[in-house]
Design an enzyme around this catalytic site. Structure first.
Site, mmCIF file in Angstrom:
data_model
loop_
_atom_site.group_PDB
_atom_site.id
_atom_site.type_symbol
_atom_site.label_atom_id
_atom_site.label_comp_id
_atom_site.label_asym_id
_atom_site.label_seq_id
_atom_site.Cartn_x
_atom_site.Cartn_y
_atom_site.Cartn_z
ATOM 1 N N GLU A 263 -10.516 24.589 25.467
ATOM 2 C CA GLU A 263 -9.699 24.592 24.228
ATOM 3 C C GLU A 263 -9.558 25.591 23.062
ATOM 4 O OE1 GLU A 263 -9.873 20.888 21.799
ATOM 5 O OE2 GLU A 263 -9.654 19.492 23.568
ATOM 6 N N GLU A 317 1.398 16.374 18.292
ATOM 7 C CA GLU A 317 0.889 14.930 18.547
ATOM 8 C C GLU A 317 0.972 14.301 17.341
ATOM 9 O OE1 GLU A 317 -1.958 14.720 22.220
ATOM 10 O OE2 GLU A 317 -2.475 16.692 21.213
ATOM 11 N N LYS A 320 -1.888 11.468 15.892
ATOM 12 C CA LYS A 320 -3.294 11.901 15.722
ATOM 13 C C LYS A 320 -3.639 11.891 14.240
ATOM 14 C CE LYS A 320 -4.897 15.182 19.241
ATOM 15 N NZ LYS A 320 -5.615 16.374 19.470
ATOM 16 N N GLU A 326 -3.760 18.723 12.112
ATOM 17 C CA GLU A 326 -4.253 17.697 13.390
ATOM 18 C C GLU A 326 -3.053 17.624 14.110
ATOM 19 O OE1 GLU A 326 -7.464 17.204 14.587
ATOM 20 O OE2 GLU A 326 -8.041 18.571 13.209
#
Length: 496
Positions: A263, A317, A320, A326
């Site tokens: 990542e 996303e 999250k 984030e």
């Protein structure tokens, strides 16, 4: 006798294979969001952008099936929540493999299984379950003969280290030794990589007084950081973080372990105080990262080392938890339009607003600024001719753009080449303020400065001297090996 005649040609072909660069760029496909496209549409999206490697965090059957017969290699995961049953009973893992992997393999090219994710960051104390689970997964793979085709590992955050600066002082936190040592032994024995998630963004966000934005973004104007213990010079935070892992492994005598970055990325949006979380910075980071990886630059401690990297993440996303950034690491919105555009081949740039490829410089060139210091010019020139992948052979001695032999002249040629090859945008001519755009053609005598409309034909002299491409074998080596190959076949024909 006939079989023996093929030994030498095959040996030469193996030389070709040996010099090929194999660094990989993939993308993480997280699904903690609403209104995401269906997995089959995601698979199509991935193929449309020529992405060849995808990481998912579980073994969702619909996702795995969607990537069947696509040619995309898939890394699947065992979530932390499954580590307890996986570590307790081999039968649990055998059943999981039978139901979640075997029915879809090899149509779906599953190449890695990550067992647990950043367990040292988990609120639940599951780290002791990782290695037993990995052993059971490997055992299950051995039963069906797939243990050499599908590698087993586990991912870690940089928090697995007790210190990471300077890179040569990188060391694993001693409190994790009880599971790290057997894990590292497992990885070496089974030729699996050590997987780590690296985020220069957090290093900058949490300590902007010590880490410059340019350094975090691979900017050519970033001030070099010198490791006082080794004298190694670091031009970006990514390399420094990666080498800190390498030195930590070396300290434990595991220096042969390959490191894979599972990542990395940059958020495109953040909270009010997260001023660096912008689409522009995200595009800059990912673009420079891709070029850095594909160019097989390696790191100061391991120059030329192949690095496999997965960019986080395909989509924003929204489910999250945590602060705004984030939820905003995505390359695409749920409607599959780009948050910002990337060239996954690492060859060019795109307009951040429209996402369109930019092909015209509109009669402009990029040259060295008269206000730039020699240090800034030299650093930018070094970057352009190195990580920037500019062909700088024309400014070498006896070549058409060598005279005048001045830093400003050489930098101007390199800056313009990078500028034209990367969309002729303001960003492509910035070089931290060392470059400026001009409407006057800086070409002189036989030194022809590139324009985007003449990139294939201009400066043919320089191209003849050095044909340097991404993921390609140097031209002179290809020519030499080709001659050897055909000479060998000629000898074979004479023998016959």
């Amino acid at each position: 006798m006939a079989r023996d005649l093929f030994v030498v040609p095959l040996l030469i072909l193996s030389i070709f294979a040996g010099v090929c660069r194999c660094s990989k760029i993939g993308v993480c496909y997280g699904r903690n969001a609403d209104d995401l496209p269906t997995p089959d549409k995601v698979a199509q999206l991935v193929q449309q952008h020529s992405i060849k490697y995808v990481r998912i965090y579980d073994t969702n059957i619909q996702v795995i099936k969607a990537f069947a017969n696509t040619g995309v290699e898939v890394m699947v995961g065992v979530p932390n929540s499954d580590l307890l049953p996986f570590s307790q009973y081999q039968s649990n893992v055998d059943t999981w493999l039978k139901n979640s992997i075997l029915p879809y393999y090899p149509a779906t090219m599953i190449t890695y299984i990550t067992v647990g994710a950043e367990v040292t960051e988990s609120s639940a104390n599951v780290s002791s379950l990782v290695v037993p689970s990995m052993v059971n997964v490997l055992t299950a793979l051995k039963k069906v003969g797939l243990h050499k085709r599908i590698k087993v590992s586990s991912t870690h955050s940089l928090g697995v280290l007790s210190r990471s600066f300077p890179p040569s002082a990188g060391a694993f936190n001693s409190k994790y030794a009880y599971f790290l040592k057997p894990m590292l032994e497992f990885l070496v024995e089974n030729q699996s990589p050590f997987m780590v998630n690296l985020y220069p963004y957090y290093a900058y966000r949490d300590s902007p007084s010590n880490v410059s934005l340019d350094y975090a973004l691979f900017s050519p104007s970033a001030q070099d950081v010198i490791d006082p213990n080794t004298g190694l010079v670091y031009t970006n935070m990514f390399d420094a973080q990666l080498d800190s892992i390498f030195f930590a492994l070396m300290a434990l005598n595991f220096k042969t372990l390959k490191i894979m970055v599972t990542e990395t990325g940059w958020p495109n949006k953040g909270a009010t105080k997260e001023t660096a979380a912008t689409p522009d910075n995200a595009q800059t980071y990912d673009t420079n990262l891709i070029r850095h990886v594909i160019n097989d630059t390696g790191t100061p401690a391991k120059p030329g080392e192949e690095i496999d990297v997965y960019i986080f993440s395909l989509f924003n996303e929204n489910r999250k938890p945590g602060i705004e950034s984030e939820r905003n690491w995505g390359l695409f919105y749920p409607d599959q339009t780009s948050v910002y555009s990337l060239d996954w081949n690492g060859r060019g740039n795109v307009d951040i607003v429209t996402g369109a490829n930019i092909t015209s410089s509109n009669g402009t060139w990029c040259v060295a600024s008269t206000n730039a210091s020699d240090v800034d010019l030299q650093n930018a020139l070094n970057w352009a001719c190195g990580s920037g992948n500019v062909d700088c052979s024309a400014i070498q001695p006896s070549q058409p753009c060598y005279q005048p032999d001045t830093l400003a002249s050489h930098a101007s040629f390199a800056f313009n080449s990078y500028f034209q090859q990367n969309g002729a945008t303001d960003v492509a001519c910035s070089f931290g303020g060392a470059g400026v755009r001009t409407m006057k053609d800086p070409s002189y005598d036989s030194c022809i400065y590139l324009t985007s409309g003449k990139m294939s034909s201009a400066n043919s002299t320089a191209s003849a001297v050095s044909s340097r491409g991404y993921n390609s074998t140097p031209l002179h080596l290809v020519e030499a090996l080709t001659v050897m190959l055909f000479s060998t076949f000629a000898i074979v024909l004479v023998i016959l």
